[in-house]
Write an enzyme that holds these catalytic residues in place. Sequence first.
Site, short mmCIF file in Angstrom:
data_model
loop_
_atom_site.label_atom_id
_atom_site.label_comp_id
_atom_site.label_asym_id
_atom_site.label_seq_id
_atom_site.Cartn_x
_atom_site.Cartn_y
_atom_site.Cartn_z
N SER A 47 -3.94 5.56 0.78
CA SER A 47 -3.46 4.91 -0.44
C SER A 47 -1.94 4.88 -0.51
O SER A 47 -1.36 4.10 -1.26
CB SER A 47 -4.00 5.66 -1.67
OG SER A 47 -3.54 7.00 -1.68
N LYS A 48 -1.27 5.72 0.27
CA LYS A 48 0.18 5.81 0.21
C LYS A 48 0.87 4.55 0.75
O LYS A 48 2.05 4.34 0.51
CB LYS A 48 0.68 7.04 0.97
CG LYS A 48 0.17 8.35 0.39
CD LYS A 48 0.60 8.58 -1.04
CE LYS A 48 0.23 9.97 -1.53
NZ LYS A 48 0.66 10.21 -2.93
N ASP A 49 0.13 3.71 1.48
CA ASP A 49 0.69 2.41 1.90
C ASP A 49 1.15 1.62 0.68
O ASP A 49 2.13 0.88 0.73
CB ASP A 49 -0.36 1.58 2.64
CG ASP A 49 -0.62 2.06 4.05
OD1 ASP A 49 -0.02 3.07 4.46
OD2 ASP A 49 -1.43 1.42 4.74
#
Length: 346
Positions: A47-49
């Site tokens: 999710s950090k993208d």
Amino acid sequence: MKHRNQVFDNVLDLVGNTPLIKLNKVASKFKGSFYAKVESFNPGQSSKDRIATYIIEEAERKGILTPGATIIETTSGNTGFSIAMVSIIKGYNCVLAVSSKSSADKIDMLKTMGAKVYVCPAHVSADDPRSYYEVAKRLHNEMKGSVYINQYFNQLNIDAHYASTGPEIWKQTEGKITHLIACSGTGGTISGTAKYLKEQNPNIKVIGVDAFGSVIKKYHETKEFDEKEIYPYRIEGLGKNLIPTATDFDVIDEFVKVTDEESAHTARELARSEGLFVGYTSGAATQALKQLGEEGVFKKDDYVVVIFPDHGSRYMSKVYSDKWMHEQGFFDSINEAAAQNIEYIK
């Protein structure tokens, strides 16, 4: 720019629009319908993208980032990977201060993606000069023209999920979602997603997942920062020994605490029962779901979405290593058998 024929200009065009996948077995004994928002379908497998792309592009729009600049960040691994990936595409240098609690797999991935990595001791206070927070600040001060992302105290962390994860879940569930379960580390994912969803329907229950050894649950309930809550734990990217301003506690209804051991076994269970090879925090989020289900929280018509933050490949030296599980004392007479699936032919 995304193209209908599935040809893309670069990997950043693949960020977001991750699938919602029904959990058919792991929650089968509970009332309601349960779905995982599987963030490992992002190109950087987490999710950090979303926040890396959003924050860096905001900095570009504001003229804060210029060609050839150095980006500095603190990370337990996933944010660092995403920032390194975005930096490659956009032509920035990447310097990361990483907690020693991060798996060897994650640290090797960061180096492979061209980042300069500083590994900092995990079990020191946040204001200790060796902590990854303080090391990142020092590097930022020493490197002229660098930009410090500072995800733990960056409002854009929340905004990224408000702009993408929340709307995606609302659309995918056709507005039927009744509960959101998400781990809370920096708090950006749960806060931004919850803010958007509650604007659509304030009755949606938002449940944060915290670790034993972290201060977040008690702070949410009492607004008291209690240092006595802090002790070492193993889950990466979940819980904190400080209060991140990237957490909007007002949009979270309650927190559930989960143990290292149960979360590890539940991650492994997801692989065996659902075919979903996901990370340690996905196991933690599902463990929270199970604890709530066993308490009878869910009803027949409930539509529960659980955010699975990253991919299992980041944890091969941890929860998916029988050796590591044995070393932690996580195998017992019940769970031992699940590990014995290899037979060597001589």
